[in-house]
Design a protein around this motif. Sequence first.
Motif, PDB file in Angstrom:
ATOM      1  N   THR A  57       0.836  -1.210   0.000  1.00  0.00           N
ATOM      2  CA  THR A  57       0.000   0.000   0.000  1.00  0.00           C
ATOM      3  C   THR A  57       0.865   1.252   0.000  1.00  0.00           C
ATOM      4  O   THR A  57       0.611   2.201  -0.745  1.00  0.00           O
ATOM      5  CB  THR A  57      -0.926   0.009   1.227  1.00  0.00           C
ATOM      6  OG1 THR A  57      -1.759  -1.150   1.204  1.00  0.00           O
ATOM      7  CG2 THR A  57      -1.805   1.250   1.238  1.00  0.00           C
ATOM      8  N   LEU A  58       1.888   1.267   0.844  1.00  0.00           N
ATOM      9  CA  LEU A  58       2.782   2.424   0.915  1.00  0.00           C
ATOM     10  C   LEU A  58       3.515   2.645  -0.403  1.00  0.00           C
ATOM     11  O   LEU A  58       3.640   3.783  -0.871  1.00  0.00           O
ATOM     12  CB  LEU A  58       3.807   2.236   2.040  1.00  0.00           C
ATOM     13  CG  LEU A  58       3.317   2.407   3.473  1.00  0.00           C
ATOM     14  CD1 LEU A  58       4.472   2.208   4.446  1.00  0.00           C
ATOM     15  CD2 LEU A  58       2.684   3.768   3.686  1.00  0.00           C
ATOM     16  N   ASP A  60       2.594   1.701  -3.398  1.00  0.00           N
ATOM     17  CA  ASP A  60       1.647   2.139  -4.415  1.00  0.00           C
ATOM     18  C   ASP A  60       1.320   3.621  -4.236  1.00  0.00           C
ATOM     19  O   ASP A  60       1.265   4.383  -5.200  1.00  0.00           O
ATOM     20  CB  ASP A  60       0.370   1.304  -4.329  1.00  0.00           C
ATOM     21  CG  ASP A  60      -0.668   1.723  -5.365  1.00  0.00           C
ATOM     22  OD1 ASP A  60      -0.430   1.479  -6.557  1.00  0.00           O
ATOM     23  OD2 ASP A  60      -1.701   2.302  -4.979  1.00  0.00           O
ATOM     24  N   ARG A  61       1.124   4.044  -2.984  1.00  0.00           N
ATOM     25  CA  ARG A  61       0.826   5.445  -2.691  1.00  0.00           C
ATOM     26  C   ARG A  61       1.992   6.344  -3.086  1.00  0.00           C
ATOM     27  O   ARG A  61       1.810   7.404  -3.684  1.00  0.00           O
ATOM     28  CB  ARG A  61       0.527   5.593  -1.200  1.00  0.00           C
ATOM     29  CG  ARG A  61       0.193   7.017  -0.771  1.00  0.00           C
ATOM     30  CD  ARG A  61       0.123   7.123   0.734  1.00  0.00           C
ATOM     31  NE  ARG A  61      -0.837   6.184   1.292  1.00  0.00           N
ATOM     32  CZ  ARG A  61      -0.872   5.872   2.582  1.00  0.00           C
ATOM     33  NH1 ARG A  61       0.009   6.383   3.416  1.00  0.00           N
ATOM     34  NH2 ARG A  61      -1.774   5.035   3.039  1.00  0.00           N
ATOM     35  N   ARG A  64       2.178   6.585  -6.960  1.00  0.00           N
ATOM     36  CA  ARG A  64       1.126   7.433  -7.529  1.00  0.00           C
ATOM     37  C   ARG A  64       1.383   8.911  -7.229  1.00  0.00           C
ATOM     38  O   ARG A  64       1.204   9.774  -8.099  1.00  0.00           O
ATOM     39  CB  ARG A  64      -0.242   7.014  -6.985  1.00  0.00           C
ATOM     40  CG  ARG A  64      -0.721   5.660  -7.494  1.00  0.00           C
ATOM     41  CD  ARG A  64      -2.008   5.232  -6.787  1.00  0.00           C
ATOM     42  NE  ARG A  64      -2.437   3.914  -7.225  1.00  0.00           N
ATOM     43  CZ  ARG A  64      -3.258   3.699  -8.246  1.00  0.00           C
ATOM     44  NH1 ARG A  64      -3.741   4.724  -8.938  1.00  0.00           N
ATOM     45  NH2 ARG A  64      -3.620   2.480  -8.576  1.00  0.00           N
ATOM     46  N   ALA A  65       1.781   9.211  -5.992  1.00  0.00           N
ATOM     47  CA  ALA A  65       2.011  10.606  -5.603  1.00  0.00           C
ATOM     48  C   ALA A  65       3.185  11.209  -6.370  1.00  0.00           C
ATOM     49  O   ALA A  65       3.127  12.358  -6.819  1.00  0.00           O
ATOM     50  CB  ALA A  65       2.257  10.700  -4.096  1.00  0.00           C
ATOM     51  N   TYR A 124       7.285   6.943   8.218  1.00  0.00           N
ATOM     52  CA  TYR A 124       6.540   7.677   7.193  1.00  0.00           C
ATOM     53  C   TYR A 124       5.582   8.638   7.879  1.00  0.00           C
ATOM     54  O   TYR A 124       4.693   8.219   8.608  1.00  0.00           O
ATOM     55  CB  TYR A 124       5.765   6.666   6.346  1.00  0.00           C
ATOM     56  CG  TYR A 124       5.287   7.181   5.020  1.00  0.00           C
ATOM     57  CD1 TYR A 124       6.109   7.145   3.902  1.00  0.00           C
ATOM     58  CD2 TYR A 124       4.006   7.692   4.880  1.00  0.00           C
ATOM     59  CE1 TYR A 124       5.670   7.595   2.672  1.00  0.00           C
ATOM     60  CE2 TYR A 124       3.559   8.143   3.647  1.00  0.00           C
ATOM     61  CZ  TYR A 124       4.392   8.098   2.548  1.00  0.00           C
ATOM     62  OH  TYR A 124       3.954   8.543   1.344  1.00  0.00           O
ATOM     63  N   LYS A 126       2.591  11.333   8.767  1.00  0.00           N
ATOM     64  CA  LYS A 126       1.235  11.740   8.404  1.00  0.00           C
ATOM     65  C   LYS A 126       0.892  12.908   9.318  1.00  0.00           C
ATOM     66  O   LYS A 126       0.795  12.732  10.535  1.00  0.00           O
ATOM     67  CB  LYS A 126       0.239  10.605   8.617  1.00  0.00           C
ATOM     68  CG  LYS A 126       0.448   9.430   7.688  1.00  0.00           C
ATOM     69  CD  LYS A 126      -0.609   8.387   7.916  1.00  0.00           C
ATOM     70  CE  LYS A 126      -0.383   7.191   7.014  1.00  0.00           C
ATOM     71  NZ  LYS A 126      -1.353   6.135   7.225  1.00  0.00           N
ATOM     72  N   GLN A 183      -9.480  10.073   7.508  1.00  0.00           N
ATOM     73  CA  GLN A 183      -9.119   8.894   6.720  1.00  0.00           C
ATOM     74  C   GLN A 183     -10.350   8.033   6.443  1.00  0.00           C
ATOM     75  O   GLN A 183     -10.512   7.497   5.344  1.00  0.00           O
ATOM     76  CB  GLN A 183      -8.062   8.067   7.452  1.00  0.00           C
ATOM     77  CG  GLN A 183      -6.658   8.624   7.310  1.00  0.00           C
ATOM     78  CD  GLN A 183      -5.634   7.761   8.000  1.00  0.00           C
ATOM     79  OE1 GLN A 183      -5.967   6.882   8.782  1.00  0.00           O
ATOM     80  NE2 GLN A 183      -4.374   8.009   7.731  1.00  0.00           N
ATOM     81  N   SER A 186     -12.380   9.800   3.780  1.00  0.00           N
ATOM     82  CA  SER A 186     -11.711   9.662   2.487  1.00  0.00           C
ATOM     83  C   SER A 186     -11.923   8.272   1.910  1.00  0.00           C
ATOM     84  O   SER A 186     -12.131   8.106   0.703  1.00  0.00           O
ATOM     85  CB  SER A 186     -10.207   9.935   2.637  1.00  0.00           C
ATOM     86  OG  SER A 186      -9.980  11.246   3.074  1.00  0.00           O
ATOM     87  N   TYR A 187     -11.871   7.277   2.769  1.00  0.00           N
ATOM     88  CA  TYR A 187     -12.089   5.901   2.332  1.00  0.00           C
ATOM     89  C   TYR A 187     -13.499   5.738   1.760  1.00  0.00           C
ATOM     90  O   TYR A 187     -13.685   5.123   0.704  1.00  0.00           O
ATOM     91  CB  TYR A 187     -11.866   4.944   3.508  1.00  0.00           C
ATOM     92  CG  TYR A 187     -12.088   3.497   3.178  1.00  0.00           C
ATOM     93  CD1 TYR A 187     -11.184   2.788   2.397  1.00  0.00           C
ATOM     94  CD2 TYR A 187     -13.221   2.830   3.644  1.00  0.00           C
ATOM     95  CE1 TYR A 187     -11.391   1.450   2.089  1.00  0.00           C
ATOM     96  CE2 TYR A 187     -13.436   1.497   3.338  1.00  0.00           C
ATOM     97  CZ  TYR A 187     -12.519   0.815   2.563  1.00  0.00           C
ATOM     98  OH  TYR A 187     -12.738  -0.507   2.255  1.00  0.00           O
ATOM     99  N   GLN A 190     -13.761   7.227  -1.612  1.00  0.00           N
ATOM    100  CA  GLN A 190     -13.149   6.364  -2.617  1.00  0.00           C
ATOM    101  C   GLN A 190     -14.089   5.223  -3.011  1.00  0.00           C
ATOM    102  O   GLN A 190     -14.189   4.862  -4.185  1.00  0.00           O
ATOM    103  CB  GLN A 190     -11.832   5.794  -2.083  1.00  0.00           C
ATOM    104  CG  GLN A 190     -10.736   6.827  -1.935  1.00  0.00           C
ATOM    105  CD  GLN A 190      -9.514   6.251  -1.263  1.00  0.00           C
ATOM    106  OE1 GLN A 190      -9.076   5.151  -1.575  1.00  0.00           O
ATOM    107  NE2 GLN A 190      -8.952   6.981  -0.316  1.00  0.00           N
TER     108      GLN A 190
END
Length: 204
Positions: A57-58, A60-61, A64-65, A124, A126, A183, A186-187, A190
Amino acid sequence: RKALLNDDLIDSIRLDEYVRYRYEESINDVPILDGEVGEEKRRRELAYLNLKWFMSTLLDRMDRASMYTGLEARVPYADHRIMEYVFNIPWSIKCKNGVVKHLLRKASGDLLPKSVLHRKKSPYPKTYHPGYEALVRERFMNVIADKNSPLLELIEPKKVNKFINSSFDYGKPWFGQLMAGPQMISYMLQVNYWLNKYNISIRV
């Protein structure tokens, strides 16, 4: 993730049962070494779950970012050859004398200044920003107000109202799962986007 879902939906899809099944499925795939028991075995299980689920997940994020802004990022420590090698190194070496990332610090001992070599680990980050919370709240309210939103088929209005009208307590800022309330919103946004994009309808 199921805090806002319709109770009938949760029961009909047997969500808890599914989660437990997928967890046990992953645990059964963990390559345990001979002689690993107890705490050492559990450490390997947690490392495997982290790599299989959270790490992907990290990555992929991050991908994309970075690509969204025209950058092509690299994660050298996530190279599969390094990961495969380090995965089987005993915890007593990885975290010798309770020092996290001991192996990495040891390998870099003659390359980095001590101030960098021994500084506290920085996971990481946040961070909290009130503007982000306001933005996702507004978008979520727009989704709820739209009678054509497919998300309405999945959520429980009473749960949503209680959730959206509550204040989000972030406590002391720290590195990790900080913005739990935003979060969640946001989920849900999505999920609604996904249902719309693929024209999926779920009737409870």
